[in-house]
Design an enzyme around this catalytic site. Sequence first.
Site, PDB file in Angstrom:
ATOM      1  N   SER A  36     -37.284   0.354  23.314  1.00 42.41           N
ATOM      2  CA  SER A  36     -38.065   1.530  22.959  1.00 42.41           C
ATOM      3  C   SER A  36     -38.387   1.490  21.330  1.00 42.41           C
ATOM      4  CB  SER A  36     -36.859   2.535  23.197  1.00 42.41           C
ATOM      5  OG  SER A  36     -35.667   2.238  22.614  1.00 42.41           O
ATOM      6  N   THR A 138     -35.265   6.359  20.581  1.00 36.56           N
ATOM      7  CA  THR A 138     -35.827   6.243  19.161  1.00 36.56           C
ATOM      8  C   THR A 138     -34.700   6.019  18.418  1.00 36.56           C
ATOM      9  OG1 THR A 138     -37.316   8.113  19.545  1.00 36.56           O
ATOM     10  CG2 THR A 138     -36.923   7.697  17.353  1.00 36.56           C
ATOM     11  N   THR A 156     -39.768   4.028  16.515  1.00 38.03           N
ATOM     12  CA  THR A 156     -39.978   3.982  17.823  1.00 38.03           C
ATOM     13  C   THR A 156     -41.205   3.387  18.464  1.00 38.03           C
ATOM     14  OG1 THR A 156     -39.745   5.373  20.002  1.00 38.03           O
ATOM     15  CG2 THR A 156     -41.163   6.219  18.213  1.00 38.03           C
ATOM     16  N   ARG A 166     -51.556   8.267  22.170  1.00 37.89           N
ATOM     17  CA  ARG A 166     -50.402   9.348  22.164  1.00 37.89           C
ATOM     18  C   ARG A 166     -49.248   8.834  21.055  1.00 37.89           C
ATOM     19  NH1 ARG A 166     -44.575   9.430  22.370  1.00 37.89           N
ATOM     20  NH2 ARG A 166     -43.917  11.366  23.261  1.00 37.89           N
ATOM     21  N   THR A 189     -34.287  12.320  18.826  1.00 38.06           N
ATOM     22  CA  THR A 189     -34.602  11.298  19.647  1.00 38.06           C
ATOM     23  C   THR A 189     -34.965  12.142  21.001  1.00 38.06           C
ATOM     24  OG1 THR A 189     -34.074   9.355  20.980  1.00 38.06           O
ATOM     25  CG2 THR A 189     -32.082  10.925  20.709  1.00 38.06           C
ATOM     26  N   GLY A 190     -35.833  11.397  21.960  1.00 38.04           N
ATOM     27  CA  GLY A 190     -36.074  12.083  23.137  1.00 38.04           C
ATOM     28  C   GLY A 190     -37.483  12.419  23.202  1.00 38.04           C
TER      29      GLY A 190
HETATM   30  N1  GLY Z   1     -38.940  10.414  20.524  1.00 36.68           N
HETATM   31  C1  GLY Z   1     -39.604   9.394  20.704  1.00 36.68           C
HETATM   32  C2  GLY Z   1     -41.202   9.735  21.346  1.00 36.68           C
HETATM   33  O1  GLY Z   1     -41.067  10.982  22.065  1.00 36.68           O
HETATM   34  O2  GLY Z   1     -42.211   8.983  20.971  1.00 36.68           O
END
Ligand code: GLY
Length: 277
Positions: A36, A138, A156, A166, A189-190
């Site tokens: 990730s 992340t 990330t 994106r 994170t998330g």
């Molecule tokens: N938190 C990392 C992402 O949504 O790309």
Amino acid sequence: MDANDAAWKILQDGGEALDAVEQGVRVSEADPNVDSVGYGGLPDRDGHVTLDACIMDEQSRAGSVACLEHIMHPISVARKVMELTPHVMLVGEGALRFAEEHGFTRENLLTEKARNAWEEWKKMSGYTPHVDKNNHDTIGMIARDANGNFSGACTTSGLAWKIHGRVGDSPIIGAGLFVDNSVGAACATGKGEAVIRIAGSAIIVELMRAGKTPQEACEEAVERIVHRQRDYKDFQVGFIAMNTKGEVGGFSIHKGFQYALRSQDRNELIDARFRVS
Ligand code: GLY
């Protein structure tokens, strides 16, 4: 833990928090087994590994790159943006050109393992991006050095199989990361979209400024997501924070979020408390 080891070595030698967080997260960026972040990160739905990163220091200086391809250490490019330009954020082709102008070399970041995973995903997915509780991760790191100065870094490869272009929360100052040296720092994170929608890290710092502990502030930020985003059961978000007293906190929507803590007397992986199981 490996990232913390690298960062801690710098802090123990009397180094600055800014160097500690950069060098710390570079460990994860270079690790092909972390799928990730950086090298070995899972690609977007078109097979491109696109990286997001940001860094912020005790002077509230900040640098960021988004949708950067081919460069293993986006955090170091973000630091160059912060230190060498009048800007905060560079994206895509411009970020890549800037990186190459400053000595970063192009590399293939798509490992065979990540390519195979992408080939498998394509068979089943109908080319449709998908968010769930597991499709996230992340590395965010915050550090406070012997002078009491904070810095933070966040990096990330973002949501696996995302639409090309994106960008999540991780390169966005105030969302994936925020530092205010008079208060503390927070990072996330998330699911990036959920974090951006509440300005997650900035909110946590403001809650700490208003008197909440880092733990209370992280819990309040998660609560805002839970109250305002109806699909919260379908995705994960986790926050960590630290204040000027050295107190730390961490909280997530769902079970499973862990954070590594290193200090003079602690070196541990902590299971964060969570809102729903
Ligand atoms: N938190 C990392 C992402 O949504 O790309």
